[in-house]
Scaffold this active site. Structure first.
Site, PDB file in Angstrom:
ATOM      1  CB  ALA A   1      -0.893  -0.001   1.246  1.00 29.90           C
TER       2      ALA A   1
ATOM      3  CB  SER B   1      10.481   3.029  -5.285  1.00 33.11           C
ATOM      4  OG  SER B   1      10.695   3.874  -6.380  1.00 33.11           O
TER       5      SER B   1
ATOM      6  CE1 TYR C   1       5.942   6.392  -4.381  1.00 32.83           C
ATOM      7  CE2 TYR C   1       7.919   6.606  -5.721  1.00 32.83           C
ATOM      8  CZ  TYR C   1       6.894   5.834  -5.211  1.00 32.83           C
ATOM      9  OH  TYR C   1       6.835   4.502  -5.530  1.00 32.83           O
TER      10      TYR C   1
HETATM   11  C1  UD1 Z   1       9.105   7.595 -11.323  1.00 28.77           C
HETATM   12  C2  UD1 Z   1       9.722   7.086 -10.086  1.00 28.77           C
HETATM   13  C3  UD1 Z   1       9.387   5.634  -9.885  1.00 28.77           C
HETATM   14  C4  UD1 Z   1       7.896   5.370  -9.999  1.00 28.77           C
HETATM   15  C5  UD1 Z   1       7.422   5.909 -11.356  1.00 28.77           C
HETATM   16  C6  UD1 Z   1       5.932   5.771 -11.555  1.00 28.77           C
HETATM   17  C7  UD1 Z   1      11.780   8.454  -9.890  1.00 28.77           C
HETATM   18  C8  UD1 Z   1      13.238   8.515 -10.252  1.00 28.77           C
HETATM   19  N1  UD1 Z   1      11.148   7.301 -10.215  1.00 28.77           N
HETATM   20  O1  UD1 Z   1       9.806   6.964 -12.320  1.00 28.77           O
HETATM   21  O2  UD1 Z   1       9.804   5.203  -8.625  1.00 28.77           O
HETATM   22  O3  UD1 Z   1       7.675   3.994  -9.959  1.00 28.77           O
HETATM   23  O4  UD1 Z   1       7.731   7.293 -11.406  1.00 28.77           O
HETATM   24  O5  UD1 Z   1       5.229   6.565 -10.632  1.00 28.77           O
HETATM   25  O6  UD1 Z   1      11.243   9.364  -9.319  1.00 28.77           O
HETATM   26  N2  UD1 Z   1       7.940  10.603 -19.893  1.00 28.77           N
HETATM   27  C9  UD1 Z   1       7.675  11.181 -21.113  1.00 28.77           C
HETATM   28  N3  UD1 Z   1       6.381  11.513 -21.414  1.00 28.77           N
HETATM   29  C10 UD1 Z   1       5.344  11.309 -20.551  1.00 28.77           C
HETATM   30  C11 UD1 Z   1       5.615  10.715 -19.301  1.00 28.77           C
HETATM   31  C12 UD1 Z   1       6.932  10.373 -18.999  1.00 28.77           C
HETATM   32  O7  UD1 Z   1       8.582  11.402 -21.909  1.00 28.77           O
HETATM   33  O8  UD1 Z   1       4.209  11.626 -20.899  1.00 28.77           O
HETATM   34  C13 UD1 Z   1       9.321  10.251 -19.560  1.00 28.77           C
HETATM   35  C14 UD1 Z   1       9.813  10.930 -18.303  1.00 28.77           C
HETATM   36  O9  UD1 Z   1      10.309  12.209 -18.579  1.00 28.77           O
HETATM   37  C15 UD1 Z   1      10.891   9.950 -17.840  1.00 28.77           C
HETATM   38  C16 UD1 Z   1      10.383   8.595 -18.325  1.00 28.77           C
HETATM   39  O10 UD1 Z   1       9.389   8.870 -19.283  1.00 28.77           O
HETATM   40  O11 UD1 Z   1      12.102  10.258 -18.486  1.00 28.77           O
HETATM   41  C17 UD1 Z   1       9.786   7.730 -17.249  1.00 28.77           C
HETATM   42  O12 UD1 Z   1       8.818   8.457 -16.537  1.00 28.77           O
HETATM   43  P1  UD1 Z   1       7.824   7.804 -15.461  1.00 28.77           P
HETATM   44  O13 UD1 Z   1       7.080   6.678 -16.050  1.00 28.77           O
HETATM   45  O14 UD1 Z   1       7.054   8.909 -14.835  1.00 28.77           O
HETATM   46  O15 UD1 Z   1       8.741   7.110 -14.417  1.00 28.77           O
HETATM   47  P2  UD1 Z   1      10.079   7.598 -13.670  1.00 28.77           P
HETATM   48  O16 UD1 Z   1      10.184   9.066 -13.616  1.00 28.77           O
HETATM   49  O17 UD1 Z   1      11.202   6.775 -14.164  1.00 28.77           O
END
Ligand code: UD1
Length: 374
Positions: free
Chosen positions: A79, A124, A184
């Protein structure tokens, strides 16, 4: 022998798959879940396993927690509040649910009679901040977030903090110093460290699993704080191009929820996992551009991803798992990337329209209003 198992967050994405596996294996399963509105939108999820017993309450509700814990030998603590961006403006809520919720569970394990022989907590990769890198001149480095001026110049790759050379990403192992950059991530680090400290002090075998980027069926879709695979899926299903931050060459380690379940079962069974923090990923980096392209192809749409060349506040560039430690206990990811993405796409394809609303633009406006993009 049949075990009694508590899964907190057992109606959620990871928790519900774990419940299915435990029920399948013949365990007696109790779920504690508050059916968080942001995830479930007031609906009871159709996938809830009837073989488990459900207590619908919050992890911060000590009495409900105590009731749910009665007679349990194993606890999987899944959770959590999970919006990284959201945690930056709901600071107290994230600390209350993730850190204090865990503290309440630990207080019960320390101050009350119980049967718990194993505690597995969901940690995480976010606690690492940037991943581990190598500099051709300086060797292994653990950089912090990229400097603002560099990002403003749209110079995306991470540079060596000492000599300025562009760095090569390496697999990140559990020994990497932790530099959490969001509330977070801090709440998850606290949860992990508190659980391992109490576990060690009282001889309660405890394992923290550091999940990398999880994807798969039942992933929250319309929740705007969810991961990139869900966001891109909703964009594409609504005939909108996925919007890529930076240049799309940033990478992550995408791991199927089914492999996450395998890691949890292994942590339960294996005494070699006790008192450890273990990465759970595939060990393979994938670029965000590749995610966009694969999903567009799997949904059969004629779309081009939109590369925004913008920076999302707090984003790291590269982080993928070194899975040596968990592999030594017998873990091997079994879902190949293409196969896992196909399963996700098929599942998204089956969801009713109202559950795949594209909320990207609204979330984007919110980030811009709060000056969380550059
Ligand atoms: C973050 C958290 C991780 C959590 C995940 C999901 C960090 C380092 N990690 O991961 O623990 O499990 O969120 O909540 O804080 N992106 C795009 N376009 C979008 C959305 C995202 O380009 O519309 C890119 C982001 O810029 C990033 C990558 O995709 O570079 C991954 O993003 P995301 O899925 O949010 O996960 P993290 O940031 O890796």
């Amino acid at each position: 022998m049949r075990k009694k198992v508590l899964v907190t967050g057992g109606a959620g994405f990871v928790g519900s798959h774990l419940v299915d596996a435990l029920v399948r294996d013949g365990e007696e399963v109790v779920v504690l879940d508050n059916l968080e509105y942001q995830v479930h939108e007031g609906r009871l999820p159709g996938y809830l396993n009837p073989g488990a017993r459900y207590v619908f309450a919050d992890v911060t509700d000590g009495e409900a927690l105590e009731r749910a814990l009665e007679g349990c030998e194993v606890v999987f603590h899944e959770a959590a509040a999970v919006g990284v961006g959201q945690s930056m403006y709901q600071v107290e809520k994230y600390m209350r649910v993730n850190a204090i919720g865990t503290a309440k569970l630990l207080d019960l394990l320390v101050n009350r009679e119980h049967e718990v022989e194993k505690l597995v907590v969901a940690s995480s990769m976010s606690i690492y901040g940037e991943g581990k890198y190598e500099c051709a001149d300086c060797g292994v480095v653990y950089p912090r977030l990229r400097p603002r001026e560099q990002l403003a110049a749209r110079d995306w790759e991470v540079r060596c903090p000492t000599c300025g050379l562009a760095l090569k990403p390496l697999p990140t192992d559990e020994g990497k110093p932790l530099f959490p950059t969001s509330i977070y991530a801090m709440s998850k680090r606290d949860q992990e460290e508190m659980s391992l400290a109490i576990g060690k002090a009282y001889g309660i075998p405890t394992v923290a699993l550091r999940y990398f980027n999880i994807y798969g069926p039942r992933q929250a879709l319309s929740n705007p704080y969810t991961g990139v695979c869900a966001i891109f899926s909703c964009r594409i299903r609504n005939d909108n191009p996925p919007v890529i931050f930076e240049d799309g060459l940033q990478s992550r380690d995408f791991v199927s929820v089914h492999d996450i379940v395998r890691a949890n079962l292994l942590a339960m069974e294996s005494s070699g996992a006790d008192y450890k923090a273990l990465n759970v990923g595939t060990g393979r980096p994938t670029s965000i551009r590749e995610i966009a392209e694969v999903l567009i192809r799997l949904y059969g749409k004629r779309l081009e991803p939109e590369v925004s060349n913008k920076y999302r506040e707090g984003d790291i560039r590269h982080c993928y798992a070194d899975i040596t430690a968990i592999s030594a206990l017998g873990f091997a990811p079994q879902v190949a990337f293409e196969e896992g993405m196909q399963e996700l796409a098929e599942w998204v394809g089956l969801q009713p329209e109202c559950q795949v609303a594209d909320r990207f633009e609204k979330a984007q406006r919110e980030l811009e209003r709060r000056k969380l993009t550059l």
